[in-house]
Enzyme design. Structure first.
Site, short mmCIF file in Angstrom:
data_model
loop_
_atom_site.label_atom_id
_atom_site.label_comp_id
_atom_site.label_asym_id
_atom_site.label_seq_id
_atom_site.Cartn_x
_atom_site.Cartn_y
_atom_site.Cartn_z
N ALA A 9 6.18 -0.58 10.51
CA ALA A 9 6.08 -1.51 9.39
C ALA A 9 4.92 -2.16 9.18
CB ALA A 9 7.15 -2.51 9.40
N ILE A 35 7.59 3.09 7.53
CA ILE A 35 8.23 2.39 6.60
C ILE A 35 7.17 2.57 5.22
CG2 ILE A 35 9.01 0.09 5.38
CD1 ILE A 35 10.24 0.97 8.29
N LYS A 70 5.21 2.80 -4.10
CA LYS A 70 3.72 3.09 -4.72
C LYS A 70 3.01 4.29 -4.16
CE LYS A 70 3.69 -1.78 -5.75
NZ LYS A 70 5.17 -2.15 -5.49
N SER A 116 10.17 -11.03 -0.51
CA SER A 116 9.13 -10.69 0.40
C SER A 116 7.80 -11.26 0.10
CB SER A 116 8.89 -9.25 0.40
OG SER A 116 8.17 -8.93 -0.90
N SER A 117 6.94 -11.26 1.16
CA SER A 117 5.54 -12.03 0.58
C SER A 117 4.84 -11.48 -0.53
CB SER A 117 4.55 -12.02 1.85
OG SER A 117 4.30 -10.61 2.39
N VAL A 138 7.65 -11.49 -6.77
CA VAL A 138 7.48 -12.42 -7.95
C VAL A 138 8.53 -13.60 -7.98
CG1 VAL A 138 6.61 -10.64 -9.48
CG2 VAL A 138 9.06 -10.91 -9.11
#
Length: 629
Positions: free
Chosen positions: A364, A406, A410, A452-453, A456
């Protein structure tokens, strides 16, 4: 007067309470005798005065021993009033014994009457003060409506009744059998009465206590409630309350998962355990959003050992502490080994894999923030491409059984370096899967995860709390969303189905327009959007323009060649790949370009690879552009 009493020191309050009891006990004894004789003219004797003195002294000593002067009157509970009743019982027994031994010659029935007069004189002021304080605090607390008059809603109403922050005002429930009834003094209304209720009572908040209602039903209900300009809150889930993670009164903002999520398909235990249970499992990037959840899910499947590999020291410490608590909570007794290290150090990785005889690797570790990688091209490629390659080669050399990458949506027809580097990492694993068969390689591709870091959702929450504006890059930008736990469980299940070189794609559900998400979050906060049509609104939405490398929409598949699997939320894609010699040649050239820090050559090689990379505009790499000045 009541405020002076409440704000007095503890010692002053204890002195006042003791003084009152010393005064009230003789009065209660007098009233008991007066009621018994039917007259207030009571003939007293020295023996009676001695009996009163003994009763007062022993009663106050009993009250001290029972802790009645340590209890804060405003917070007295039924337990404290039980202690008061016990103390008065001791007092009545003392009165009876003293009157017999002295003797004071009082009627025996007066002792029974004294118990009730004493309880009235000693208990009533305490109840009065508690009631007054409760009313004063409730006058300042905010009224809320509880949606759901089931067990969770009733428990929430009871908990909030002692809260200074919120005051339960009424219930709303869909069940016609409960409507128009009263539960714990709160009337139950139909959802059809909500608008009238809000107009009459000026309630601004509603708390959801929906029990096990499905996510889809919650979603529909929340969207409907948001139309009323109500701030929608939610009570903690029953599992969180049972496990001790939350208390029933800890109401919080609605999880955005309730608006974007979908009902999860139950995870298959056999697939979850296939590559983990009883095996030695290593997770790279263990401190990240996905990596940390993979650690939690893997731990619950009871591996023989769980090894965490992470570059960031604090992130590694934080996840290790959390996992140790889970270990104790569920009595799993799984050894947890924390390794500080980079995935770009192949010798280090191979040593770790060999030393601990690692069987399953979940990779990951990656740089995932699109603009950040655009500004730092070489490091992004080093970590995402070469970190994956070195980790995979180390796994082959150490005899690792299964290696799961992972990946990301994109990587499909990427318009940025991050996506291109992740597609390149996929190509490396596909080529390695063809080169050998001892280590099984597969990759799992999915979109954004909630919370997640860089997500939004926390950004929008922060902007709303600060009074806005909410910043959205483009009015038409859309994204797929999935919860981190669901994504992690699906990654583990997909990895267990891999046969070598597989590209798995997770079903992300329906895409979400980011501007619609922003508008919903504003409404859920009980606020309104400020716009040309509504200049008096609370929060403005500001469009800032697409960031470097950002796409309006993401895809999960490069082509149409997709097949289903035995899991309804997991698909497999058959996509173009290179032979190992072709891949190795490309990697060597890419390595040389990175080593010499030739950013433009790195970009060119990514464009040359069969990654369908569509570069957007000039490269915004900080160092490259600073060197041109």
């Amino acid at each position: 007067m009541i405020h002076l009493l409440l704000n007095a020191s503890r010692s002053t309050k204890r002195f006042i309470a003791l003084s009152y009891d010393v005064f009230a006990i003789p009065v209660a004894m007098y009233l008991a005798l007066a009621l018994r004789h039917g007259t207030f003219s009571i003939k007293t004797t020295e023996a009676m005065y001695l009996m009163v003195a003994i009763t007062v002294i022993i009663t106050t000593v009993a009250f001290v021993k029972l802790g009645l002067y340590r209890a804060v009157v405003r917070f007295m509970t039924s337990k404290a009033f039980s202690a008061l009743a016990l103390g008065i019982g001791v007092s009545a027994l003392t009165m009876a014994t003293a009157s017999f031994l002295i003797p004071a010659n009082i009627p025996r029935s007066s002792v029974i009457i004294y118990f009730f007069t004493a309880f009235a004189l000693l208990g009533t002021p305490r109840l009065f003060i508690r009631s007054v304080v409760t009313q004063l605090s409730k006058a300042k607390s905010e009224p809320v409506i509880i949606y759901g008059a089931g067990q969770q809603g009733i428990a929430l109403a009871q908990a909030l009744s002692s809260s200074n922050q919120f005051r339960p005002f009424a219930f709303i429930d869909d069940d016609p059998k409960k409507q128009k009834s009263s539960i714990h003094g709160l009337k139950v209304y139909s959802p059809l009465n909500l608008s009238d209720l809000l107009e009459q009572q000026h309630v601004k908040k509603i708390v959801l206590a929906l029990g096990r209602t499905s996510i889809q039903q919650r979603k529909l209900l929340i969207e409907k409630l948001a139309e009323n300009n109500l701030e929608v809150l939610t009570a903690p889930s029953v599992p969180d309350i049972i496990s001790g993670k939350a208390r029933i009164e800890e109401v919080r903002e609605v999880d955005i998962e309730d608006l974007l999520g979908r009902d999860q398909v139950d995870a298959r235990a056999d697939l979850l355990q296939e590559s983990i249970h009883g095996k030695i499992v290593l997770i790279t990037g263990a401190g990240g959003s996905i990596g940390s959840e993979l650690c939690r899910q893997a731990l619950l499947q009871q591996p023989e050992k769980l090894i965490l590999l992470e570059l960031n020291e604090y992130s590694l410490y934080a996840i290790e502490q959390e996992l140790q608590q889970l270990n104790e909570q569920y009595q799993l007794n799984v050894p947890i080994i924390s390794i500080l290290g980079s995935v770009q150090k192949q010798n280090r990785l191979e040593t770790v894999f060999r030393t601990f005889k690692v069987q399953t690797v979940y990779h990951a570790a990656a740089y995932k923030h699109v603009p950040m990688v655009e500004h730092n091209v070489v490091e992004g490629v080093r970590n995402n491409v070469f970190g994956t390659w070195y980790c995979a080669e180390a796994a082959i050399a150490a005899g690792v059984e299964r290696f799961v990458l992972i990946s990301t949506d994109k990587a499909v027809r990427p318009t940025n370096v991050m996506g291109a580097s992740k597609r390149m990492a996929e190509l490396v694993l596909q080529a390695l899967a063809k080169r050998q068969t001892d280590t099984l390689f597969c990759m799992v591709r999915f979109g954004n995860v909630l919370g997640s870091s860089g997500s939004v959702v926390p950004l929008f929450r922060k902007q709303i709390k600060n009074g806005g504006p909410i910043t959205v890059t483009h009015p038409d930008i859309i994204r797929y969303f999935m919860t981190i736990p669901e994504a992690s469980q699906l990654v583990i299940q997909a990895g267990a189905m891999g046969k070598g070189g597989d590209v798995f794609v997770l079903d992300m559900g329906e895409p979400v327009r980011i501007v619609d998400l922003a508008k919903k979050m504003i409404r859920l906060s009980g606020l309104t959007e400020r716009s040309l049509k509504n200049p008096q609104g609370d929060i403005e939405i500001l469009f800032t323009g697409l960031r470097p490398g950002e796409k309006l929409y993401e895809e999960l598949l490069i082509g149409d060649n997709v097949e289903g699997t035995e899991h309804p939320r997991i698909m497999t894609a058959n996509e173009v790949h290179l032979t190992w010699p072709e891949t190795h040649n490309l990697l060597n050239r890419l390595d040389k370009a990175c080593h010499e820090f030739k950013v433009e050559d790195v970009i060119s090689l990514l464009l040359e690879a069969p990654a369908a990379y569509n570069k957007q505009g000039e490269c915004p790499d900080w160092v490259l552009n600073a060197g041109r000045v």
